[in-house]
Design a protein around this motif. Structure first.
Motif, PDB file in Angstrom:
ATOM      1  N   SER A 120     -11.158  -7.181  23.292  1.00 15.88           N
ATOM      2  CA  SER A 120     -10.387  -5.090  23.365  1.00 15.88           C
ATOM      3  C   SER A 120     -10.780  -5.241  25.067  1.00 15.88           C
ATOM      4  O   SER A 120      -9.226  -4.217  24.983  1.00 15.88           O
ATOM      5  N   ALA A 121     -10.828  -5.988  25.539  1.00 20.58           N
ATOM      6  CA  ALA A 121     -10.832  -5.571  27.705  1.00 20.58           C
ATOM      7  C   ALA A 121      -9.594  -6.347  27.775  1.00 20.58           C
ATOM      8  O   ALA A 121      -9.018  -5.332  28.779  1.00 20.58           O
ATOM      9  N   ARG A 122      -9.167  -6.788  27.063  1.00 21.76           N
ATOM     10  CA  ARG A 122      -7.944  -7.002  27.419  1.00 21.76           C
ATOM     11  C   ARG A 122      -6.407  -7.040  26.128  1.00 21.76           C
ATOM     12  O   ARG A 122      -5.636  -7.161  26.827  1.00 21.76           O
ATOM     13  N   SER A 178     -17.605  -2.898  28.796  1.00 20.03           N
ATOM     14  CA  SER A 178     -17.995  -2.656  29.537  1.00 20.03           C
ATOM     15  C   SER A 178     -17.513  -3.710  30.806  1.00 20.03           C
ATOM     16  O   SER A 178     -17.736  -3.598  32.438  1.00 20.03           O
ATOM     17  N   ALA A 179     -17.963  -4.641  30.999  1.00 23.09           N
ATOM     18  CA  ALA A 179     -18.100  -5.649  31.711  1.00 23.09           C
ATOM     19  C   ALA A 179     -16.818  -6.256  32.206  1.00 23.09           C
ATOM     20  O   ALA A 179     -16.447  -6.255  33.152  1.00 23.09           O
ATOM     21  N   ALA A 180     -16.303  -6.506  30.865  1.00 23.69           N
ATOM     22  CA  ALA A 180     -15.031  -7.155  30.830  1.00 23.69           C
ATOM     23  C   ALA A 180     -13.509  -6.160  31.692  1.00 23.69           C
ATOM     24  O   ALA A 180     -13.222  -6.620  32.325  1.00 23.69           O
ATOM     25  N   LEU A 181     -14.074  -4.974  31.504  1.00 21.19           N
ATOM     26  CA  LEU A 181     -13.349  -3.472  32.128  1.00 21.19           C
ATOM     27  C   LEU A 181     -13.322  -3.568  33.731  1.00 21.19           C
ATOM     28  O   LEU A 181     -12.416  -3.094  33.902  1.00 21.19           O
ATOM     29  N   THR A 198      -2.568 -17.070  30.832  1.00 19.71           N
ATOM     30  CA  THR A 198      -3.007 -15.655  30.906  1.00 19.71           C
ATOM     31  C   THR A 198      -4.204 -16.878  29.885  1.00 19.71           C
ATOM     32  O   THR A 198      -5.826 -15.718  30.093  1.00 19.71           O
ATOM     33  N   ARG A 199      -4.383 -17.490  28.733  1.00 19.67           N
ATOM     34  CA  ARG A 199      -5.782 -17.611  28.108  1.00 19.67           C
ATOM     35  C   ARG A 199      -6.846 -18.678  28.432  1.00 19.67           C
ATOM     36  O   ARG A 199      -7.814 -18.250  28.713  1.00 19.67           O
ATOM     37  N   SER A 200      -5.609 -18.972  30.014  1.00 20.94           N
ATOM     38  CA  SER A 200      -6.641 -20.238  30.685  1.00 20.94           C
ATOM     39  C   SER A 200      -7.275 -19.260  31.532  1.00 20.94           C
ATOM     40  O   SER A 200      -8.553 -19.431  31.647  1.00 20.94           O
ATOM     41  N   VAL A 206     -12.558 -14.606  32.895  1.00 19.86           N
ATOM     42  CA  VAL A 206     -13.138 -13.746  32.656  1.00 19.86           C
ATOM     43  C   VAL A 206     -14.604 -14.213  32.001  1.00 19.86           C
ATOM     44  O   VAL A 206     -15.777 -12.952  32.336  1.00 19.86           O
ATOM     45  N   VAL A 207     -14.510 -14.488  30.587  1.00 19.16           N
ATOM     46  CA  VAL A 207     -15.620 -15.589  30.884  1.00 19.16           C
ATOM     47  C   VAL A 207     -16.972 -15.273  31.375  1.00 19.16           C
ATOM     48  O   VAL A 207     -18.105 -14.834  31.182  1.00 19.16           O
ATOM     49  N   PRO A 208     -16.491 -16.456  32.292  1.00 22.44           N
ATOM     50  CA  PRO A 208     -17.879 -16.486  32.898  1.00 22.44           C
ATOM     51  C   PRO A 208     -18.329 -15.421  33.488  1.00 22.44           C
ATOM     52  O   PRO A 208     -19.321 -15.808  33.963  1.00 22.44           O
ATOM     53  N   GLY A 209     -17.609 -14.650  34.189  1.00 27.82           N
ATOM     54  CA  GLY A 209     -17.573 -13.952  35.670  1.00 27.82           C
ATOM     55  C   GLY A 209     -18.675 -12.823  34.355  1.00 27.82           C
ATOM     56  O   GLY A 209     -18.690 -11.676  35.301  1.00 27.82           O
TER      57      GLY A 209
END
Length: 286
Positions: A120-122, A178-181, A198-200, A206-209
């Protein structure tokens, strides 16, 4: 003519003690933290005992010794509960049922919440659909929604599982979104310059961060899941800590209610410690 060779450069001594200083410091901090926690537990028990002595009424505030004694006596079996028709009258079985059921529902709800929150953040469409749901139901107490879920899904395990999973979904979904935004766009832009699509970028940046924040949200969701599970059992259940607390409360057995509540809290603490160990191993790269 005499040729003099330059003086050899002295080799600095290796400080073997300094290398161990960080480890010693961490060890001292760990011991200090444990000591403070033990001091807090002893202080709480002391205040509890003092209050019990001042009240001087077992029916109002029994002391710690009475509570833990009754808890140990009924841990595996309780004739009084068996007389009331409880199929599994032992405290240990009911604690395991409540905690185990809550953990399974927590795993399902948290996984869905993390996925929806990150996406949802992307993806604006997913955010438009999920954001009102997350914020509205994140502010509604479980005790308000519990009767509706029990009516819609029945008094059995399904209604309780859906409710616990739903609140885990909301808790982790809010944290993940919230973390992704708030994740810096510069990191994604830099990854794009390296050729990641984009997917990579989403999968490897994004996911590790956002993972540390999401894992912290899992701890909150776990405590929420156990609390919601016990609350729903208070409203209607054949097994679980909530049912035993309801029965003992109707009998006016304050010691049993306190003992069951403490046992459930200690079980939640043990699970949280285990989860913290797992989280430290997952994000050991930090």
């Amino acid at each position: 003519m005499t040729i003099t060779s330059p003086a050899p450069t002295p080799i600095p001594a290796i400080d073997t003690h300094g290398a161990a200083d960080p480890r010693r410091a961490r060890r001292r901090r760990g011991v200090s933290a444990v000591a403070w926690r033990l001091l807090g537990i002893v202080g709480a028990l002391g205040l509890w005992q003092l209050g019990a002595v001042l009240v001087d009424s077992r029916g109002v505030l029994p002391g710690p010794a009475i509570v833990f004694s009754e808890l140990g006596a009924s841990l595996l079996d309780d004739p009084g509960l068996r007389y009331l028709g409880v199929q599994h009258p032992g405290y240990l079985y009911n604690i395991g049922w409540t905690v185990g059921f809550a953990v399974v529902a927590w795993l399902v709800g948290s996984a869905l919440g993390a996925a929806v929150g990150l996406i949802s953040a992307r993806v604006q469409l997913v955010r438009n659909v999920s954001e009102p749901l997350l914020f509205v139901f994140g502010a509604v107490p479980a005790l308000v929604l519990a009767p509706f879920f029990l009516v819609w899904f029945g008094q059995g395990w399904a209604g309780k599982a859906v409710l616990v999973a739903f609140y885990s979904f909301v808790t982790v979904g809010l944290v993940a979104q919230s973390a992704a935004l708030s994740f810096p766009r510069a990191s994604e832009e830099y990854a794009a310059t390296l050729g990641l699509d984009t997917r990579s970028r989403f999968r490897h940046v994004v996911v590790p961060g956002t993972l540390p924040a999401i894992l912290a949200g899992l701890r909150i969701a776990l405590a929420t899941a156990i609390a919601v599970q016990a609350t729903v059992e208070l409203l209607g259940s054949q097994t679980g800590v909530g049912r035993l607390i309801a029965l003992r409360a109707n009998q006016g057995d304050v010691a049993a209610v306190l003992g069951l509540s403490l046992a459930l809290g200690l079980s939640a603490m043990a699970l949280d410690l285990l989860l913290r160990v797992v989280i430290r191993r997952i994000i050991r790269w930090q």
